[in-house]
Motif scaffolding. Sequence first.
Motif, PDB file in Angstrom:
ATOM      1  N   ARG A 224      23.381  10.251  31.653  1.00  0.00           N
ATOM      2  CA  ARG A 224      23.595  11.563  32.117  1.00  0.00           C
ATOM      3  C   ARG A 224      23.743  11.673  33.683  1.00  0.00           C
ATOM      4  NH1 ARG A 224      19.714  17.050  31.921  1.00  0.00           N
ATOM      5  NH2 ARG A 224      18.541  15.691  33.357  1.00  0.00           N
ATOM      6  N   GLY A 225      24.966  12.401  34.008  1.00  0.00           N
ATOM      7  CA  GLY A 225      25.296  12.420  35.311  1.00  0.00           C
ATOM      8  C   GLY A 225      26.175  10.979  35.924  1.00  0.00           C
ATOM      9  N   ALA A 226      26.273  10.378  34.889  1.00  0.00           N
ATOM     10  CA  ALA A 226      27.144   8.705  35.476  1.00  0.00           C
ATOM     11  C   ALA A 226      28.315   9.296  35.157  1.00  0.00           C
ATOM     12  CB  ALA A 226      26.520   7.912  34.755  1.00  0.00           C
ATOM     13  N   GLN A 227      29.365   8.468  35.709  1.00  0.00           N
ATOM     14  CA  GLN A 227      30.728   8.700  35.420  1.00  0.00           C
ATOM     15  C   GLN A 227      31.288   8.802  33.962  1.00  0.00           C
ATOM     16  OE1 GLN A 227      33.223   5.936  37.655  1.00  0.00           O
ATOM     17  NE2 GLN A 227      32.698   6.857  39.759  1.00  0.00           N
ATOM     18  N   THR A 228      32.056   9.539  33.546  1.00  0.00           N
ATOM     19  CA  THR A 228      32.290   9.653  31.901  1.00  0.00           C
ATOM     20  C   THR A 228      33.047   8.235  31.648  1.00  0.00           C
ATOM     21  OG1 THR A 228      34.328  10.801  32.561  1.00  0.00           O
ATOM     22  CG2 THR A 228      32.327  11.979  32.023  1.00  0.00           C
ATOM     23  N   SER A 229      33.867   7.980  32.407  1.00  0.00           N
ATOM     24  CA  SER A 229      34.340   6.401  31.980  1.00  0.00           C
ATOM     25  C   SER A 229      33.561   5.145  31.989  1.00  0.00           C
ATOM     26  CB  SER A 229      35.491   6.188  33.119  1.00  0.00           C
ATOM     27  OG  SER A 229      34.960   5.916  34.336  1.00  0.00           O
ATOM     28  N   GLY A 230      32.237   5.596  32.322  1.00  0.00           N
ATOM     29  CA  GLY A 230      31.212   4.517  32.250  1.00  0.00           C
ATOM     30  C   GLY A 230      30.773   4.041  33.540  1.00  0.00           C
ATOM     31  N   ALA A 231      29.601   3.219  33.635  1.00  0.00           N
ATOM     32  CA  ALA A 231      29.050   2.780  34.809  1.00  0.00           C
ATOM     33  C   ALA A 231      28.426   1.207  34.628  1.00  0.00           C
ATOM     34  CB  ALA A 231      27.931   3.775  35.336  1.00  0.00           C
ATOM     35  N   TYR A 232      28.131   0.660  35.703  1.00  0.00           N
ATOM     36  CA  TYR A 232      27.518  -0.743  35.491  1.00  0.00           C
ATOM     37  C   TYR A 232      26.072  -0.833  35.967  1.00  0.00           C
ATOM     38  CZ  TYR A 232      32.434  -1.609  35.089  1.00  0.00           C
ATOM     39  OH  TYR A 232      33.968  -1.723  34.919  1.00  0.00           O
ATOM     40  N   ILE A 233      25.372  -1.804  35.394  1.00  0.00           N
ATOM     41  CA  ILE A 233      24.154  -2.185  35.850  1.00  0.00           C
ATOM     42  C   ILE A 233      24.055  -3.129  36.608  1.00  0.00           C
ATOM     43  CG2 ILE A 233      23.113  -3.409  33.857  1.00  0.00           C
ATOM     44  CD1 ILE A 233      20.650  -1.905  34.003  1.00  0.00           C
ATOM     45  N   VAL A 234      25.243  -4.075  36.409  1.00  0.00           N
ATOM     46  CA  VAL A 234      25.394  -5.373  37.060  1.00  0.00           C
ATOM     47  C   VAL A 234      26.852  -5.177  37.575  1.00  0.00           C
ATOM     48  CG1 VAL A 234      25.623  -7.722  37.360  1.00  0.00           C
ATOM     49  CG2 VAL A 234      23.875  -6.634  35.864  1.00  0.00           C
ATOM     50  N   SER A 235      26.957  -5.155  39.106  1.00  0.00           N
ATOM     51  CA  SER A 235      28.232  -5.160  39.606  1.00  0.00           C
ATOM     52  C   SER A 235      28.413  -5.384  41.050  1.00  0.00           C
ATOM     53  CB  SER A 235      28.657  -3.527  39.384  1.00  0.00           C
ATOM     54  OG  SER A 235      29.796  -3.370  40.003  1.00  0.00           O
ATOM     55  N   PHE A 236      29.253  -6.478  41.361  1.00  0.00           N
ATOM     56  CA  PHE A 236      29.520  -6.741  42.602  1.00  0.00           C
ATOM     57  C   PHE A 236      31.013  -6.364  43.208  1.00  0.00           C
ATOM     58  CE2 PHE A 236      26.293  -9.336  40.971  1.00  0.00           C
ATOM     59  CZ  PHE A 236      25.509  -9.515  42.110  1.00  0.00           C
TER      60      PHE A 236
ATOM     61  N   MET B 291      28.366  -9.933  48.180  1.00  0.00           N
ATOM     62  CA  MET B 291      28.746 -11.522  47.672  1.00  0.00           C
ATOM     63  C   MET B 291      28.087 -12.283  48.617  1.00  0.00           C
ATOM     64  SD  MET B 291      32.614 -10.629  46.320  1.00  0.00           S
ATOM     65  CE  MET B 291      32.998  -8.967  45.648  1.00  0.00           C
ATOM     66  N   SER B 292      27.898 -13.550  48.075  1.00  0.00           N
ATOM     67  CA  SER B 292      27.455 -14.661  49.020  1.00  0.00           C
ATOM     68  C   SER B 292      27.756 -15.903  48.353  1.00  0.00           C
ATOM     69  CB  SER B 292      25.838 -14.638  49.079  1.00  0.00           C
ATOM     70  OG  SER B 292      25.369 -14.737  47.781  1.00  0.00           O
ATOM     71  N   TYR B 293      27.638 -16.976  49.220  1.00  0.00           N
ATOM     72  CA  TYR B 293      28.052 -18.563  48.865  1.00  0.00           C
ATOM     73  C   TYR B 293      29.437 -18.429  48.504  1.00  0.00           C
ATOM     74  CZ  TYR B 293      22.940 -19.031  49.347  1.00  0.00           C
ATOM     75  OH  TYR B 293      21.769 -19.107  49.902  1.00  0.00           O
ATOM     76  N   GLY B 294      30.392 -17.748  48.916  1.00  0.00           N
ATOM     77  CA  GLY B 294      31.724 -18.069  48.439  1.00  0.00           C
ATOM     78  C   GLY B 294      31.906 -17.597  47.031  1.00  0.00           C
ATOM     79  N   LYS B 295      31.008 -16.963  46.366  1.00  0.00           N
ATOM     80  CA  LYS B 295      31.282 -16.502  44.850  1.00  0.00           C
ATOM     81  C   LYS B 295      32.024 -15.141  44.940  1.00  0.00           C
ATOM     82  CE  LYS B 295      27.232 -19.091  43.123  1.00  0.00           C
ATOM     83  NZ  LYS B 295      28.429 -20.036  42.228  1.00  0.00           N
ATOM     84  N   GLU B 296      32.554 -14.715  43.753  1.00  0.00           N
ATOM     85  CA  GLU B 296      33.293 -13.644  44.063  1.00  0.00           C
ATOM     86  C   GLU B 296      32.941 -12.686  42.695  1.00  0.00           C
ATOM     87  OE1 GLU B 296      37.526 -14.028  43.787  1.00  0.00           O
ATOM     88  OE2 GLU B 296      37.623 -14.567  45.871  1.00  0.00           O
ATOM     89  N   TYR B 297      32.692 -11.074  42.797  1.00  0.00           N
ATOM     90  CA  TYR B 297      32.298 -10.322  41.757  1.00  0.00           C
ATOM     91  C   TYR B 297      30.799 -10.905  41.155  1.00  0.00           C
ATOM     92  CZ  TYR B 297      36.973  -8.658  42.664  1.00  0.00           C
ATOM     93  OH  TYR B 297      38.129  -8.083  43.229  1.00  0.00           O
ATOM     94  N   ASN B 298      31.064 -10.595  39.709  1.00  0.00           N
ATOM     95  CA  ASN B 298      29.717 -10.933  39.058  1.00  0.00           C
ATOM     96  C   ASN B 298      29.456 -12.286  38.842  1.00  0.00           C
ATOM     97  OD1 ASN B 298      29.182  -8.531  38.731  1.00  0.00           O
ATOM     98  ND2 ASN B 298      29.967  -8.138  36.587  1.00  0.00           N
ATOM     99  N   ASP B 299      30.119 -13.359  39.560  1.00  0.00           N
ATOM    100  CA  ASP B 299      29.697 -14.771  39.588  1.00  0.00           C
ATOM    101  C   ASP B 299      28.538 -14.864  40.551  1.00  0.00           C
ATOM    102  OD1 ASP B 299      31.887 -15.688  38.089  1.00  0.00           O
ATOM    103  OD2 ASP B 299      33.136 -16.204  39.759  1.00  0.00           O
ATOM    104  N   ASN B 300      28.261 -13.996  41.336  1.00  0.00           N
ATOM    105  CA  ASN B 300      26.900 -13.817  42.228  1.00  0.00           C
ATOM    106  C   ASN B 300      25.906 -13.501  41.028  1.00  0.00           C
ATOM    107  OD1 ASN B 300      27.633 -13.680  45.226  1.00  0.00           O
ATOM    108  ND2 ASN B 300      29.229 -12.665  44.080  1.00  0.00           N
TER     109      ASN B 300
END
Length: 632
Positions: A220-232, A238-247
């Motif tokens: 309830r209260g989150a975006q109707t299109s959906g939300a994430y519990i893991v997201s970069f 980000m760190s160590y040159g990794k992109e998005y959820n590769d972190n």
Amino acid sequence: MILQALANYYDRLVKAPDQDVPEPGFSVQKIHAEIVLDKDGNLVAMNDIQQEETIPPKTKKGKPKTKIVPRKVKVPFVEGRTSGVAAFFLWDNTGYVLGAQDKGKPERIVKQFEAFRNLAHEVLDDVEDEGARAVITFLDSREAGQTDAIEDFEEKFIGNNCVFRLDGEPDCFIHDHPAVRTAWLKHIDKSIERPTGVCLISGQADEPQARIHPVLKGVRGAQTSGAYIVSFNASAFMSYGKEYNDNAPVSERAAFAYTTALNHLLNAKKTEHQRMLLGDATVVFWSETPTRMESVLQMFIDPGAAAEDEGQEAHDGSVIGQLRTLLQAVRDGKEPPVTDLLGDEPDTPFYVLGLAPNASRLAVRFWLVSTVADIAERLAQHFDDLEMETQFDFESEFPGIWRLVLELAPARPNAEGRYTSKMDDVPPVYAGALARSVFTGEAYPESIVNRILGRFRSDGRVTHGRMALLAAHHRRALRKGRTLNIDSITKPSEVTVSLNPETKNVGYRLGRLFAVLEKAQQEALGNVNATIKDRFFGSAMATPATVFPRLLDLGQKHIAKAEYGHVMDRHIGEIMEGFEVADGTPPFPAHLSSDDQVMFALGYYHQRNALWRKKDKSPDAPQKTTGTEEAA
């Protein structure tokens, strides 16, 4: 730990025959119709498989059935369709399956049909299966938009989602054939072009890593299109040159598993007893193996609502009796009899997860790993700590968490003169903090005490729910060995359920005295626009020395005017006997600590109930005993 527990729950759901939970590579979608083919790929019929749903007064509208079907091919573990032409495998709307749509450009619709046919060829060309061959033959023998042989196509089917079924197989669609499913999963494996690595959830090596995790819906209260519990999604995360959820490397299959399980729990229609709302938090709970605690915990948390709700089945009323049994076990120092009551194994792991919205992400409000027996014991202890005599017959002896949270909101009179509160007026942190105390057995937060004391000063409402929360705070704090800034109270049993005329606590006695003075005013003047409670309750509770001399003087005038003033005069004398008087001057303290202010409110509440209660003078009238007295 959270994601791993959810992934394990997914494995449990997949094995359950009564759950429509898809395996990796598949999803649950709404299907309106089926295209029936013979073994040679000829069209036998197109049937409407929607459920009839009557809508008042006499019209009828179809309700599509939910079926497990293959997911989108380009992003096999993520829902959704791009703005371009992208077909689904062996199911889609009629624009893709038949090249017939009631909107869109004709050239685009032709491309959609060709994309659907090409995908079918790509997956099924080497598959030895009658259903697969029938679909390929059917698609190759038709032109886009060829629907003349389908009766009432434009009225019943155009634009709807449809699947394929082989004639003579009434209970199985072609995409469910084992050979077709195997071919589809092989196709998915080939289509995933992602780096491999060790999955943080499963621990498996050389698995394709998920760059974007599927969205979560139902918080309830989150975006109707959906939300994430893991997201970069920004360089700052980000760190160590990794992109998005590769972190946070999680395999495609593990990401699908935990999100599917959590979406299942968040779906109120599927798991209404495993999901509840507390403030801004959406709470879900589950056990490692099937237990009855999963289905009754929500009613245990708010048993009063279960008993009052006329829509509940009759067996739900037994929750009150079961809760009383758990309470008695706690008071007797025994292990809660969850096996006898629910048929559950006491040591079965149990999980509670509270999620709150935070833009496109979800915040974990609280996370608890426990057992069925521990949850039962903590819940029973919570209600034992809350025990408080009620003011009115309609009040529940077991107030639910959300009812307690509502007591922290400002109370405002409505058009009918009744006081109402809104959950939106309560800061979200309170609901999560209270729920955490219930589920973990920790001390109730001090902020709740300060909030209630502030509400007393603003709206002056001394209610059963607020008193129960204040008493619970003191009882649990004393039981856990915390030193309260409080006079003469050292044991939980001294914070009583009903009037305790023997206590020497100054705050409690002052609260009793205030209730007697209020009663004296009412008997002398009747109903007035502003009583001494409306004018002086907050200051009397915080700074007694500035208020009580004046109130006592005013009280004597009320007593002299009232017909039965001598009764109130006797009560005042009994209460004042408990004070140590020097030089004939009552020792009203200049200030009361917040802990003693709680005792003031409890003394007022208990004394007021005793003065206003209708007494049953029959010799057989039952006398209420308190849980704390029994425990003592």
